[in-house]
Design an enzyme around this catalytic site. Structure first.
Site, PDB file in Angstrom:
ATOM      1  N   ALA A  90     -92.479 -57.886 -21.646  1.00  0.00           N
ATOM      2  CA  ALA A  90     -92.565 -58.065 -20.191  1.00  0.00           C
ATOM      3  C   ALA A  90     -93.938 -57.687 -19.649  1.00  0.00           C
ATOM      4  O   ALA A  90     -94.578 -56.750 -20.123  1.00  0.00           O
ATOM      5  CB  ALA A  90     -91.503 -57.282 -19.449  1.00  0.00           C
ATOM      6  N   THR A  91     -94.343 -58.435 -18.639  1.00  0.00           N
ATOM      7  CA  THR A  91     -95.736 -58.342 -18.221  1.00  0.00           C
ATOM      8  C   THR A  91     -95.985 -59.205 -17.003  1.00  0.00           C
ATOM      9  O   THR A  91     -95.238 -60.142 -16.758  1.00  0.00           O
ATOM     10  CB  THR A  91     -96.620 -58.874 -19.384  1.00  0.00           C
ATOM     11  OG1 THR A  91     -96.889 -57.816 -20.269  1.00  0.00           O
ATOM     12  CG2 THR A  91     -97.921 -59.449 -18.919  1.00  0.00           C
ATOM     13  N   THR A  92     -97.053 -58.917 -16.309  1.00  0.00           N
ATOM     14  CA  THR A  92     -97.654 -59.918 -15.435  1.00  0.00           C
ATOM     15  C   THR A  92     -99.148 -59.900 -15.692  1.00  0.00           C
ATOM     16  O   THR A  92     -99.810 -58.875 -15.466  1.00  0.00           O
ATOM     17  CB  THR A  92     -97.374 -59.620 -13.946  1.00  0.00           C
ATOM     18  OG1 THR A  92     -95.946 -59.660 -13.742  1.00  0.00           O
ATOM     19  CG2 THR A  92     -98.021 -60.666 -13.060  1.00  0.00           C
ATOM     20  N   SER A 147     -93.341 -62.101 -17.137  1.00  0.00           N
ATOM     21  CA  SER A 147     -92.138 -62.197 -16.310  1.00  0.00           C
ATOM     22  C   SER A 147     -92.431 -62.273 -14.816  1.00  0.00           C
ATOM     23  O   SER A 147     -91.628 -62.787 -14.044  1.00  0.00           O
ATOM     24  CB  SER A 147     -91.228 -61.006 -16.604  1.00  0.00           C
ATOM     25  OG  SER A 147     -91.962 -59.808 -16.464  1.00  0.00           O
ATOM     26  N   LYS A 191    -103.516 -54.676 -21.000  1.00  0.00           N
ATOM     27  CA  LYS A 191    -103.122 -56.012 -21.476  1.00  0.00           C
ATOM     28  C   LYS A 191    -104.243 -57.028 -21.350  1.00  0.00           C
ATOM     29  O   LYS A 191    -104.082 -58.166 -21.773  1.00  0.00           O
ATOM     30  CB  LYS A 191    -101.904 -56.495 -20.687  1.00  0.00           C
ATOM     31  CG  LYS A 191    -100.695 -55.589 -20.836  1.00  0.00           C
ATOM     32  CD  LYS A 191     -99.605 -55.999 -19.894  1.00  0.00           C
ATOM     33  CE  LYS A 191     -98.505 -54.950 -19.886  1.00  0.00           C
ATOM     34  NZ  LYS A 191     -97.505 -55.242 -18.837  1.00  0.00           N
TER      35      LYS A 191
END
Lengths: 246, 243
Positions: free
Chosen positions: B16-18, B155, B49
């Site tokens: 999960a990440t943006t 996500s 990230k």
């Protein structure tokens, strides 16, 4: 021929003489450790003499371009392999030279039926301070000397090399910026390549400066810079005389 | 086990990440939140990230970090190895394909649902003068696409894409016209909004000194926007407009 000890020694001696003779025409490369980083300098007429090896490592050398290239590739391969297998922080010049390059050069030099490497090398590792900077002077037969910080000269003739290094150590006293250091190294380069003696008969500073400027008119001055202040992982940068205002 | 179903024995994945990237006036800005989750558990709020691959390339990772970080390491080593050994930098198309190849090599893990990575890549196109920063996005199988103005992954990416698209069409200034302070402020606000709608996005919180990873790629190379700069840009008075 090599079964008898005497012939072995003779073969080695001949080989050493041959390499030294071949290297005579090579122009020197020089390096110095400064407050802000390490400066490596060489003057070539087409072929490169100063190279980046890894994040904090660089090399300068004189000799046959093909041999320089082989050693450069070997050093880059070993450094990147070590970095990928372990970590970039584990790449050290001491291990690279003493466990890698030195052994390869010695083996090659002692194989008397193959061509010897025609090279003399100066390798540098950037430390967190000038005292922790590391220089290695690596010879064609695999022998080497190391030095923390200061100035190192790499020339084809040992006596000239020592004289130039001594003179530079005295002359650089207080001259700690990049521009002045590069100027001084170029003066030493000119004196070495013109076979000037580093005793009292050395030409005056103005003549030395005029000399290197004229001598490098049709040549390429290569300046490698390992920057202590660089935020990037790769600390190496290539400088020009213009960028140093020289 | 049905086809496409993840094994019950598979470990809970950290994911999960943006992450997103958009063109601004000086180049490309790439940013990402710092949260990693495994199911409904927050593993950490300190993941970077957005990774500097070399002086002219950035990678933003979304998906399983175990695979993504390894991909970043492979790219870092191979790009730098090429540049140092060949005495010239790898071209942008070659860099873009190198990442695509890694994603294709990861296909078995992707198909098993335990190693999906959907990254963004930004690099300098040196074939034009002055060099221009470009953004690429990928699908999990390794297909590469060049983004015209922006790209997002993870996500929270739907929220990001909606806002950036709106700003590009109707906002003032448009993201592509923003100067660095505006672009950074816009990026941080994007993350704050994404975090409102996606529990797996960490967002930022100036009160607790929690900021994002923000890097910009300009013709001169990569620059990291520090927490202090982010704080300054976020609190600076804005001259007007809607960003």
């Amino acid at each position: 021929m090599i079964e008898e000890p005497y012939r072995w020694l003779e073969a080695m001696g001949n080989r050493r003489d041959y390499v030294r003779e071949q290297l005579k025409s090579g122009t020197p490369v020089l390096g110095t450790s400064l407050q802000e980083g390490i400066l490596l300098l060489g003057v070539g007429s087409g072929q490169s003499k100063v190279f980046e090896l890894f994040d904090r490592h660089a090399m300068a050398g004189l000799g046959h371009p093909a041999d320089l290239e082989k050693i450069r590739q070997a050093a880059i391969d070993a450094a990147h392999m070590e970095s990928f297998t372990r970590a970039p922080e584990d790449v050290s010049l001491r291990r690279l030279v003493s466990f890698g390059l030195s052994g390869q050069l010695k083996s090659n030099f002692e194989q008397i039926f193959s061509a010897p490497f025609l090279i003399e090398l100066l390798l540098a590792e950037l430390g967190s301070s000038p005292k922790e900077d590391l220089f290695f002077r690596l010879h064609f037969d695999g022998s080497f000397q190391s030095q923390n910080g200061g100035i190192v000269v790499c020339a084809s003739q040992n006596d000239q090399e020592q004289a130039a290094q001594q003179w530079l150590q005295q002359a650089t006293h207080g001259k700690m910026n990049r521009r002045d250091a590069a100027d001084l190294l170029l003066q030493a380069w000119w004196c070495l390549s013109r076979q000037k003696s580093f005793d009292g008969s050395l030409p005056a500073e103005s003549e030395r400066q005029k000399g290197w400027r004229k001598a490098t008119e049709d040549k390429i001055v290569e300046i490698g810079w390992l920057s202590r202040g660089a935020s990037r992982q790769a600390k190496y940068d290539s400088l020009t005389l213009d960028s140093l205002k020289l | 086990m049905l086809r496409g179903e993840v094994s019950a024995n598979a470990p809970q994945q950290t994911q999960a990440t943006t992450v997103f990237a958009f063109q601004f006036a000086d180049g490309v800005l790439m940013a990402g939140d710092r949260r990693a989750t495994a199911g409904n558990v927050i593993v950490t709020d300190r993941v970077d990230k957005v990774i500097e691959i070399d002086a002219t390339s950035l990678l933003a990772i979304a998906g399983v970090p175990a695979t993504a970080f390894e991909m970043a390491r492979v790219l870092q080593t191979s790009f730098e190895y090429f540049r140092r050994s060949q005495l010239q930098p790898l071209s942008l198309p070659a860099k873009v394909r190198a990442l695509a190849r890694l994603l294709r090599d990861n296909l078995p893990m992707t198909m098993q649902g335990v190693g999906v990575v959907v990254p963004l890549f930004a690099g300098l196109d040196q074939s034009v003068s002055p060099p221009k920063a470009q953004v690429y996005f990928y699908d999990p199988l390794g297909a590469q696409f060049q983004a015209v103005g922006y790209a997002a992954s993870g996500s929270g990416s739907v929220t990001i894409r909606s806002i950036v698209s709106f700003q590009e069409h109707y906002g003032t200034p448009r993201p592509s016209e923003m100067k660095l302070p505006e672009a950074v402020r816009f990026a941080l606000r994007l993350l704050m909004v994404a975090a409102e709608f996606d529990s797996a996005t960490g967002g930022i919180n100036p009160a607790t000194e929690t900021f994002a990873t923000v890097k910009v790629l300009r013709p001169g190379g990569v620059e990291t926007i520090s927490d202090a700069q982010q704080k300054e840009f976020l609190s600076a008075r804005q001259p007007g407009g809607t960003c």
